[in-house]
Structures are given as structure tokens and as C-alpha cells.
Design a protein around this motif. Sequence first.
Motif, PDB file in Angstrom:
ATOM      1  N   LYS A  88       0.831  -1.210   0.000  1.00 49.32           N
ATOM      2  CA  LYS A  88       0.000   0.000   0.000  1.00 49.32           C
ATOM      3  C   LYS A  88       0.862   1.256   0.000  1.00 49.32           C
ATOM      4  CE  LYS A  88      -4.034  -1.985   2.192  1.00 49.32           C
ATOM      5  NZ  LYS A  88      -4.936  -1.952   3.344  1.00 49.32           N
ATOM      6  N   TYR A  91       2.257   1.774  -3.440  1.00 47.47           N
ATOM      7  CA  TYR A  91       1.211   2.228  -4.351  1.00 47.47           C
ATOM      8  C   TYR A  91       0.994   3.725  -4.187  1.00 47.47           C
ATOM      9  CZ  TYR A  91      -3.392   2.866  -6.396  1.00 47.47           C
ATOM     10  OH  TYR A  91      -4.439   3.321  -7.137  1.00 47.47           O
ATOM     11  N   GLN A  95       1.790   6.825  -6.760  1.00 45.93           N
ATOM     12  CA  GLN A  95       0.711   7.717  -7.168  1.00 45.93           C
ATOM     13  C   GLN A  95       1.113   9.171  -6.958  1.00 45.93           C
ATOM     14  OE1 GLN A  95      -2.229   7.082  -8.638  1.00 45.93           O
ATOM     15  NE2 GLN A  95      -1.511   4.976  -8.806  1.00 45.93           N
TER      16      GLN A  95
END
Length: 118
Positions: A88, A91, A95
Motif C-alpha cells: 500500500k 502504491y 501515485q
Amino acid sequence: MSFGGKKFRSRRQQLAYEASLAGRYKKVLSKHPFLSFGLPFCAAMVLGSIWLSSFTAVKYERDDRKVQEINEEDILKMKKNQREFDIKEEYYRLQGLSEEDWEPVRVARLKDESENVW
């Protein structure tokens, strides 16, 4: 008109040629072509291959030195220096790369360059 590849020699020149190394080799070559040409050629190829194999072995030995077996202490050191991985977190970090402040800017054209507008 073709006269062929045979060179004309006088009797004395012919005797001198037949006594020379080239004349004797040509005579032996015409009688035993494999023994006087083929066998030495094949022997040179085999010996050259054997001689050059030592250079090839050096390449593979160098590559083998790069790939070595790792002992347990080195594995522990590598794991100790490794940062924790969270999918996570990765990610969201990836982003965030697209949110940087940037703006598309057109490249300035030269004086007589076309705009390439379709």
C-alpha cells in the motif's frame, strides 16, 4: 584466347624450379594431395581450436567468479539493510509522482519551421 595458367620455363629454369622447395612441394602435392595439404590444414585447425579454448575458458571463469554462493552471514546482512516493503505504501508513493507541479509547455519553433498543424 587463353593460354592457361602454366608458365613457360626453359629447360634450365624448369630444372632449377623442380630443385627448389616450391617445385618439390608441387610435385608431392600432385601425388599425395591430402597428406601434403589436407592433413596439415586439419591439424592446424584442431591445434588452433585447442589453443584458443584456453582463452574461452578465461571468459567463463571470470563469469563464474561473479556468481558466487552466499553464506548465511551475508544473507543476514542483506536482510538487515533491506527496508520494509508494504504494498500500500508503494502504491501511494508511486501515485504521488504524478501530482508534482508541472505544466505542458510548447517547444519554441525556429523562424522558418512549420507548425505541423494537421
